[in-house]
Write a protein that holds these residues in place. Structure first.
Motif, short mmCIF file in Angstrom:
data_model
loop_
_atom_site.label_atom_id
_atom_site.label_comp_id
_atom_site.label_asym_id
_atom_site.label_seq_id
_atom_site.Cartn_x
_atom_site.Cartn_y
_atom_site.Cartn_z
N ARG A 296 -2.57 -5.06 5.13
CA ARG A 296 -2.56 -3.99 6.08
C ARG A 296 -2.79 -3.34 4.13
O ARG A 296 -2.08 -3.59 2.93
CB ARG A 296 -2.05 -3.15 6.79
CG ARG A 296 0.02 -2.96 5.93
CD ARG A 296 0.73 -2.27 7.02
NE ARG A 296 2.13 -2.51 6.94
CZ ARG A 296 3.07 -1.85 5.64
NH1 ARG A 296 2.26 -0.78 5.72
NH2 ARG A 296 3.90 -1.82 5.84
N ARG A 297 -3.01 -1.52 4.71
CA ARG A 297 -2.85 -0.96 3.18
C ARG A 297 -2.25 -0.70 3.53
O ARG A 297 -1.61 0.39 4.26
CB ARG A 297 -4.31 -0.18 3.48
CG ARG A 297 -4.53 0.47 1.92
CD ARG A 297 -5.82 1.60 1.74
NE ARG A 297 -5.97 2.99 2.99
CZ ARG A 297 -6.74 3.70 4.10
NH1 ARG A 297 -7.51 2.78 4.19
NH2 ARG A 297 -6.38 4.58 4.25
N ALA A 298 -1.49 -0.18 2.29
CA ALA A 298 -0.25 0.83 2.09
C ALA A 298 -0.26 1.69 2.07
O ALA A 298 -1.09 2.37 1.98
CB ALA A 298 0.29 0.36 0.75
N ASP A 299 0.07 2.70 2.62
CA ASP A 299 0.29 4.16 2.72
C ASP A 299 1.63 5.06 1.51
O ASP A 299 1.85 4.15 1.05
CB ASP A 299 0.40 4.87 3.99
CG ASP A 299 2.27 4.21 4.70
OD1 ASP A 299 3.15 3.91 3.86
OD2 ASP A 299 2.67 4.48 5.85
N ASN A 300 1.85 5.92 1.21
CA ASN A 300 2.30 6.89 0.28
C ASN A 300 3.64 6.37 0.57
O ASN A 300 4.70 6.28 -0.25
CB ASN A 300 2.57 8.39 1.08
CG ASN A 300 3.02 8.74 0.21
OD1 ASN A 300 4.41 9.58 -0.09
ND2 ASN A 300 2.42 9.62 -1.07
N ALA A 301 4.38 6.11 1.87
CA ALA A 301 5.93 5.38 1.84
C ALA A 301 6.58 4.13 1.52
O ALA A 301 6.83 3.56 0.75
CB ALA A 301 6.43 5.42 3.48
#
Length: 201
Positions: free
Chosen positions: A164-169
């Motif tokens: 999965r693509r990493a988000d800001n957190a």
């Protein structure tokens, strides 16, 4: 001259010191490019057959051949207790009371046990540098970036990887692990003390 450079360095923010221009909802912007991270769920290959391991290697080769801009990173998502253990050893050597020495030894044994339990805590990351090669043209049109990233994520999943693509957190947590082995903080703030600010008052 040296003192001036030191003062200037002290004035720099944490982001400037680690060469980060900005953190977006999906990337890190640096002077060397905009980096997007895909988190790969690790597979325990010790329980897989030799043919299955070969198939996994071939699948990874297929991903690498299909994406020219790809980079890889592996993080140890575990705490490092070496300094704590060295401190306990020094205390044991200097402690005359046998009861306290035994308690210190138990603390040291407990740290060893915790480190063994976390020894396999690894995170594998696929990194895409958005302003390299062919992607540089796509980067100029923001609307083209997300379909491109979605294609990469689909390619990883098509080859059998849980990704999965990493988000800001996620990105802030990864930076915490990379720079200080911080695996205990649940939520990273953009600014120190941010959680104490009450808006609208």
């Amino acid at each position: 001259m040296k003192n001036n450079r030191q003062k200037e360095k002290q004035k720099q923010s944490t982001r400037e010191l680690i060469s980060i221009d900005d953190l977006t909802d999906y990337s890190i912007k640096t002077a060397y490019g905009e980096l997007v991270y895909f988190i790969i769920h690790p597979t325990n290959i010790s329980v897989l057959s030799e043919s299955t391991v070969s198939a996994r290697i071939y699948a990874l080769m297929t991903v690498l051949k299909g994406i020219a801009e790809i980079e890889m990173l592996c993080l140890n998502s575990k705490e490092n207790f070496d300094e704590n253990k060295q401190y306990l050893k020094r205390r044991m050597d200097a402690e005359p009371n046998p009861v306290i020495r035994k308690l210190l030894q138990m603390d040291s044994t407990n740290l060893d046990r915790m480190q063994v339990q976390m020894a396999t805590a690894r995170e594998f990351l696929i990194i895409i540098r958005l302003n390299k090669g062919e992607v540089k043209e796509q980067k100029d049109k923001a609307s083209d970036v997300f379909p491109y990233l979605s294609r990469i994520e689909k390619s990883l999943k098509d080859q059998g990887f849980t990704a999965r693509r990493a988000d800001n957190a996620d990105i802030k947590r990864l930076l915490g692990v990379y720079y200080e082995q911080n695996v205990t903080t649940e939520k990273f703030e953009d600014f120190d003390g941010e959680r104490w600010v009450i808006l609208g008052e």
